[in-house]
Design an enzyme around this catalytic site. Structure first.
Site, short mmCIF file in Angstrom:
data_model
loop_
_atom_site.label_atom_id
_atom_site.label_comp_id
_atom_site.label_asym_id
_atom_site.label_seq_id
_atom_site.Cartn_x
_atom_site.Cartn_y
_atom_site.Cartn_z
N LYS A 66 -1.75 -26.34 -16.19
CA LYS A 66 -1.60 -25.14 -15.36
C LYS A 66 -2.59 -24.07 -15.81
CE LYS A 66 2.03 -21.99 -13.66
NZ LYS A 66 3.46 -21.61 -13.76
N SER A 141 5.93 -21.48 -9.32
CA SER A 141 4.53 -21.17 -9.32
C SER A 141 3.62 -22.33 -9.76
CB SER A 141 4.26 -19.97 -10.22
OG SER A 141 4.56 -20.27 -11.57
N SER A 165 9.64 -22.09 -12.14
CA SER A 165 8.29 -22.49 -11.73
C SER A 165 7.91 -23.93 -12.03
CB SER A 165 7.26 -21.58 -12.36
OG SER A 165 7.17 -20.41 -11.60
N1 GLN Z 1 9.63 -17.35 -8.65
C1 GLN Z 1 9.96 -16.76 -9.91
C2 GLN Z 1 9.19 -15.48 -10.10
O1 GLN Z 1 8.34 -15.19 -9.28
C3 GLN Z 1 9.71 -17.70 -11.03
C4 GLN Z 1 8.31 -17.81 -11.39
C5 GLN Z 1 8.08 -18.59 -12.65
O2 GLN Z 1 8.96 -19.33 -13.09
N2 GLN Z 1 6.93 -18.38 -13.25
O3 GLN Z 1 9.40 -14.75 -11.01
#
Ligand code: GLN
Length: 453
Positions: A66, A141, A165
């Protein structure tokens, strides 16, 4: 593609040809899953493998990383304009471990900007498309990390999970994804969004592959003060478990249909009972206040001075910082910096941040209580099937999609998303939550269930 299939390919064609084939697939791909492809380095490593010079548990295996995980000398953008020219001068702990085991880093996976999102639509580099339906998102994400596994553009991948994410895109792309116990995997070199919530974790096409990757990345690292020092070793074990179905975590009709079928399968072997977690109705609100507060503090480092996006001309420092941030950050990131700063400001701190921390304690207590009786808890990973691109028009609707995943991060527990088949041709995931450092139980259960769905 599983490691076993990859090894067969390498045995018959050689690693160089096998890697070339993946690189060709990436070049033709419509998914937009990579921000950077490490073509030359990957081919060099493949040649090294073919000469017998690459050793280790992941020798010759292509891994996607990532793009918020630091890779020495390789672009690490966090999918932000702010870091679009940033090449770290050091490797993250997990990357050091990959390299030590002979893995081939094939590229840096697309994601939401600074991991803030659930669809990758906040990426400066554009959305990642779902391999099962190009008009839909791959989830976020870590959308790129999930899509590349489903589309055979890598064999293994690393994601990060602050509030879902890893699990969300794993569910949307029909693969396995694990958010480890907080402290099992070092965060050294992970570009932070919300430090108290996030963990790096493995994503793969099978539990055995996922377990191997976790064994490699878990373990002691002094450079992350929250690291537990614990190592991980997968021990296959077959036993009957007490499984709790969380009443407060549901999904729409499509998701519940598939989930209920999975529950029936689980019932054939395990003891299943419904459990209620009363604090969960506040968990989503508490998560977003804490995550945004931490983000507002973390992102203060981007000032266009030492690294990252910069301007040619400097008039006053104050105007310089403002302009760098106005131009370098996307809308969602700005929204979170503003809301987080607000929640932490004098006069509102007690009303928002402190209150959210109290909810966090209640969530932890609810979990502690049910884990006295249950071995694992289950729920649908996501409340819906993968969204159409552009479907989540306002931020609040997007935040609500995280309702089943964020309580786990508030408590620091491990959770796994297991693919349980398809509905309307789209993948559905089941979330398995365990007590602290119970990754072995989760993976054994996930393997058993995944083989039956
Ligand atoms: N969708 C969640 C957020 O925007 C989780 C994102 C993540 O786990 N990095 O905070």
């Amino acid at each position: 593609m599983r490691i076993a299939e990859w090894k067969e390919k390498v045995e018959s064609h050689g690693c160089y040809d096998a890697v070339s084939e993946i690189l060709e697939r990436i070049e033709k791909s419509k998914l937009n899953a990579y921000i950077t492809v490490c073509k030359d380095d990957a081919l060099k490593m493949a040649e090294k493998y073919d000469r017998g010079e690459l050793k280790g548990r992941l020798a010759g295996i292509p891994v996607a990383v990532k793009d918020n995980i630091s890779t020495k000398g390789i672009l690490t953008t966090c999918a932000s304009k702010m870091l679009s020219d940033y090449k770290p001068v050091f490797d993250a702990h997990v990357v050091e471990r990959l390299k030590a085991e002979g893995a081939i880093i094939i590229g840096k996976a697309n994601m939401d900007e600074f991991a803030m999102g659930t669809t990758t639509e906040t990426s400066y580099y554009g959305v990642v498309r779902n391999p099962y339906d190009l008009d839909r998102v791959a989830g976020g994400s870590s959308g790129g990390s999930a899509a590349v596994i489903a589309a055979n553009e890598a064999v293994l991948s690393l994601g990060s999970d602050t509030g879902g994410s890893i699990r969300c895109p794993a569910s949307f792309c029909g693969i396995y994804g694990l958010k480890p116990t907080y402290g099992l995997v070092s965060r050294y070199g992970l570009i932070p969004y919300a430090n108290s919530l996030e963990q790096i974790g493995p994503m793969a096409d099978s539990i055995d592959d996922l377990a191997l990757l976790l064994e490699v990345i878990a373990g002691k690292d002094r450079r992350d003060s929250t690291n537990s020092g614990k190592e991980f070793k997968f021990v296959p074990k077959d036993r009957k478990l007490k499984v709790g179905v969380i009443a407060e975590m549901g999904g729409n009709e499509d998701v519940m249909k598939r989930f209920s079928e999975a529950v029936e399968v689980i019932r054939e072997k395990h003891e299943v009972k419904e459990v209620s977690m009363p604090s969960f109705k506040y968990a989503l609100a508490a998560y977003y206040i804490i995550a945004m507060s931490e983000a507002s503090s973390n992102l203060a480092r981007y000032d266009g001075v030492r690294y990252g996006y910069a301007l040619e001309k400097l008039d006053s420092w104050r105007r310089y910082f403002s302009k760098v941030r106005a131009e370098g950050f996307g809308d969602e990131v700005k929204r979170r910096i503003m809301l987080g700063s607000y929640a932490l400001s004098a006069g509102y701190y007690g009303k928002y941040y402190l209150k959210a921390q109290k909810v966090r304690t209640l969530v932890i207590r609810d979990f502690n209580k049910v884990f006295e009786e249950f071995d694992v808890l289950i729920s649908p990973t996501m409340p819906s099937l993968p969204f159409k691109i552009g479907e989540l028009a306002d931020p609040l609707t997007m935040y609500k999609a995280d309702v089943n995943t964020v309580p786990i991060n508030l408590a620091g527990l491990p959770a796994l998303s297991v693919p349980i088949g398809f509905e309307r041709g789209l993948p559905v995931g089941l979330q398995v939550i365990g007590n602290y450092f119970s990754e072995n139980t989760l993976l054994n259960f996930g393997k058993w269930l995944g083989e039956r769905m």
